[in-house]
Design a protein around this motif. Structure first.
Motif: not given
Length: 129
Positions: A61-62, A94
């Motif tokens: 994930s970011y 995110y």
């Protein structure tokens, strides 16, 4: 059959106007009684901050560490200005950013940190996105 929201009662009319143009083809309205009250209470319903960080995806994930730091600063200033009574939330798209924000946000600020999806149906006095 699709039902679309026609009137809104929660947002400041300035915010509602933006949402109306972007997502409702200008058809979302704010009743005049709500508009008068909200305009009297809030002079700056939207504040934009340009954060020049970079998104990274070290796992699945970011995350953006400069945004995390900026959110903590904004929440700290917000609490100094409005006190502990107002409700506040930081929202992110995110999971990775959520984890970073939850670790960085001091609990004494009393700010909820949520994903946009988890926030559906919630209402806060202040939202940082």
């Amino acid at each position: 059959r699709v039902h679309q929201l026609r009137e809104q009662y929660r947002m400041h009319p300035g915010m509602a106007s933006l949402v109306s143009r972007l997502f409702y083809a200008g058809r979302l309205l704010t009743p005049s009684s709500v508009e008068r009250v909200r305009r009297a209470q809030e002079t700056r319903p939207l504040v934009w901050h340009d954060i020049r960080g970079r998104e990274e995806a070290p796992q699945k994930s970011y995350i953006n560490t400069l945004e995390v730091s900026a959110c903590v600063r904004v929440c700290t200033r917000l609490r100094e200005r409005v006190g502990p009574e107002a409700t506040a939330a930081v929202l992110t798209f995110y999971r990775g950013q959520l984890d970073q924000l939850m670790r960085a946000m001091p609990s004494e600020l009393g700010v909820e940190v949520l994903t946009v999806d988890a926030c559906q149906g919630c209402e806060f006095d202040y939202v940082i996105l």
